[in-house]
Enzyme design. Structure first.
Site, PDB file in Angstrom:
ATOM      1  N   HIS A  26       0.831  -1.217   0.000  1.00  0.00           N
ATOM      2  CA  HIS A  26       0.000   0.000   0.000  1.00  0.00           C
ATOM      3  C   HIS A  26       0.866   1.267   0.000  1.00  0.00           C
ATOM      4  O   HIS A  26       0.608   2.221   0.728  1.00  0.00           O
ATOM      5  CB  HIS A  26      -1.001  -0.016   1.163  1.00  0.00           C
ATOM      6  CG  HIS A  26      -0.418  -0.096   2.542  1.00  0.00           C
ATOM      7  ND1 HIS A  26      -1.053  -0.757   3.571  1.00  0.00           N
ATOM      8  CD2 HIS A  26       0.718   0.407   3.087  1.00  0.00           C
ATOM      9  CE1 HIS A  26      -0.348  -0.660   4.677  1.00  0.00           C
ATOM     10  NE2 HIS A  26       0.729   0.067   4.409  1.00  0.00           N
ATOM     11  N   HIS A  73      -1.512   5.108   9.676  1.00  0.00           N
ATOM     12  CA  HIS A  73      -0.220   5.795   9.670  1.00  0.00           C
ATOM     13  C   HIS A  73      -0.307   7.096  10.461  1.00  0.00           C
ATOM     14  O   HIS A  73      -0.133   8.188   9.922  1.00  0.00           O
ATOM     15  CB  HIS A  73       0.234   6.045   8.242  1.00  0.00           C
ATOM     16  CG  HIS A  73       0.432   4.791   7.440  1.00  0.00           C
ATOM     17  ND1 HIS A  73      -0.622   4.112   6.853  1.00  0.00           N
ATOM     18  CD2 HIS A  73       1.553   4.080   7.147  1.00  0.00           C
ATOM     19  CE1 HIS A  73      -0.147   3.042   6.218  1.00  0.00           C
ATOM     20  NE2 HIS A  73       1.157   3.005   6.376  1.00  0.00           N
ATOM     21  N   HIS A 207      11.089  -3.094   2.959  1.00  0.00           N
ATOM     22  CA  HIS A 207      11.455  -1.690   2.863  1.00  0.00           C
ATOM     23  C   HIS A 207      11.867  -1.170   4.239  1.00  0.00           C
ATOM     24  O   HIS A 207      11.455  -1.689   5.272  1.00  0.00           O
ATOM     25  CB  HIS A 207      10.334  -0.826   2.280  1.00  0.00           C
ATOM     26  CG  HIS A 207       9.048  -0.770   3.042  1.00  0.00           C
ATOM     27  ND1 HIS A 207       8.273  -1.875   3.310  1.00  0.00           N
ATOM     28  CD2 HIS A 207       8.363   0.284   3.566  1.00  0.00           C
ATOM     29  CE1 HIS A 207       7.179  -1.512   3.953  1.00  0.00           C
ATOM     30  NE2 HIS A 207       7.216  -0.205   4.139  1.00  0.00           N
ATOM     31  N   GLU A 254       5.287  -5.160   8.411  1.00  0.00           N
ATOM     32  CA  GLU A 254       3.909  -5.020   7.936  1.00  0.00           C
ATOM     33  C   GLU A 254       3.367  -6.319   7.342  1.00  0.00           C
ATOM     34  O   GLU A 254       2.148  -6.527   7.299  1.00  0.00           O
ATOM     35  CB  GLU A 254       3.820  -3.913   6.878  1.00  0.00           C
ATOM     36  CG  GLU A 254       4.011  -2.504   7.422  1.00  0.00           C
ATOM     37  CD  GLU A 254       3.916  -1.448   6.338  1.00  0.00           C
ATOM     38  OE1 GLU A 254       3.907  -0.261   6.679  1.00  0.00           O
ATOM     39  OE2 GLU A 254       3.858  -1.810   5.144  1.00  0.00           O
TER      40      GLU A 254
END
Length: 299
Positions: A26, A73, A207, A254
């Site tokens: 996402h 977030h 990441h 995640e």
């Protein structure tokens, strides 16, 4: 719808069923590319092309409801309050302002009755959920919808947002997320309405956004994760947090959210193995790897 028809042939009449699970990164920059008309640019075109088969599949398999697992977030939850698991039970969810105004995407419409039923059932299965009646949804939820549906005037199905804390430690283990997915499946299957429900797991893949390893991408590890997610989800769920951080970067954690969606599939409860409808992997998109998978339940 093909998937819904297949499910209805094997399902108890009148009951909801999980017909498929969808997994997708996402990345916020994907949303920016959509919003600013850059999906055809040389940089972005290969990534968006990988989701064209998914859009075609979704047109044939549009569900009634998506149970969408993502992480907030710092839009709704900051360091003052951080629920580990939170379910959105409202009828509507506005796009959040993440610092540059709300994204120009449709309002997300929920399914309060099913969401409340899932909360009741899952809490009675000893998972502590935070029930949220006022929730704004950020890119973690809206970007996967863009990737699967494009940019419609209205989202074609209802969405139940399900937040997982993967931002501030301590975060839930893969095993806990996998078990939660099984509890969610049981909850959905006990709902007395013949709904076609899909479970989406979002976030990842490898990441890292800060520190000496900022920009880390581990494509080999990512693809091995996809292999195991398909063939050995239970074994994959036992992977410790440190392996995610070491191999996939600080934000690679995640991916435990994908295990919630995988735990809701029929084979985990002794059913048939799922069918891989589509698999895609792309590097890079912004400073991350993009992973994507569609698994159809064989009920």
């Amino acid at each position: 719808m093909e998937q819904a028809d297949a499910a209805s042939q094997n399902a108890t009449p009148g009951q909801a069923r999980v017909t498929a699970s969808v997994y997708s990164s996402h990345v916020p920059a994907i949303g920016a590319a959509v919003d600013h008309g850059k999906t055809g640019d040389d940089y972005w075109a290969p990534m968006f092309k990988g989701f064209e088969p998914s859009k075609d599949w979704m047109k044939k398999n549009t569900p009634d409801v998506i149970f969408l697992v993502y992480n907030d977030h710092a839009t709704n939850f900051d360091l003052s309050v951080i629920p580990t698991f939170a379910i959105g039970t409202a009828a509507e969810f506005e796009p959040a302002d993440e610092g540059y105004g709300p994204r120009p995407v449709p309002k997300v419409k929920g399914h309060p009755r099913l969401a409340s039923h899932i909360a009741q059932s899952v809490i009675q299965q000893d998972f502590d959920l935070t029930i949220v009646n006022d929730l704004k949804v950020d890119h973690g939820l809206t970007v996967p919808l863009n990737l699967m549906f494009g940019s419609p005037a209205e989202w074609p199905c209802l969405v139940i947002p399900f937040h997982v804390n993967v931002v501030q430690y301590p975060v839930p283990s893969g095993a806990r997320c996998f078990a939660l997915g099984q509890a969610i499946r049981k909850a959905i299957e006990s709902y007395d309405e013949p709904l076609n429900v899909q479970i989406w797991g979002t976030g990842g893949m490898s990441h890292q956004l800060q520190g000496p390893r900022a920009g880390l991408i581990n494509a080999e590890w990512d693809n091995a994760f996809l292999d195991r997610l398909i063939a050995d989800p239970k074994g994959l769920s036992t992977m410790p947090h440190i392996d995610y951080v070491r191999e996939a970067g600080s934000e690679g954690i995640e991916l435990v959210m994908w295990l919630i969606a995988r735990g809701a599939m029929a084979d985990v409860a002794g059913g048939n193995a799922p069918t891989v409808a589509h698999r895609f992997f792309h590097v890079p998109a912004s400073n991350t790897a993009v992973g994507h998978l569609i698994l159809e339940n064989n009920l």
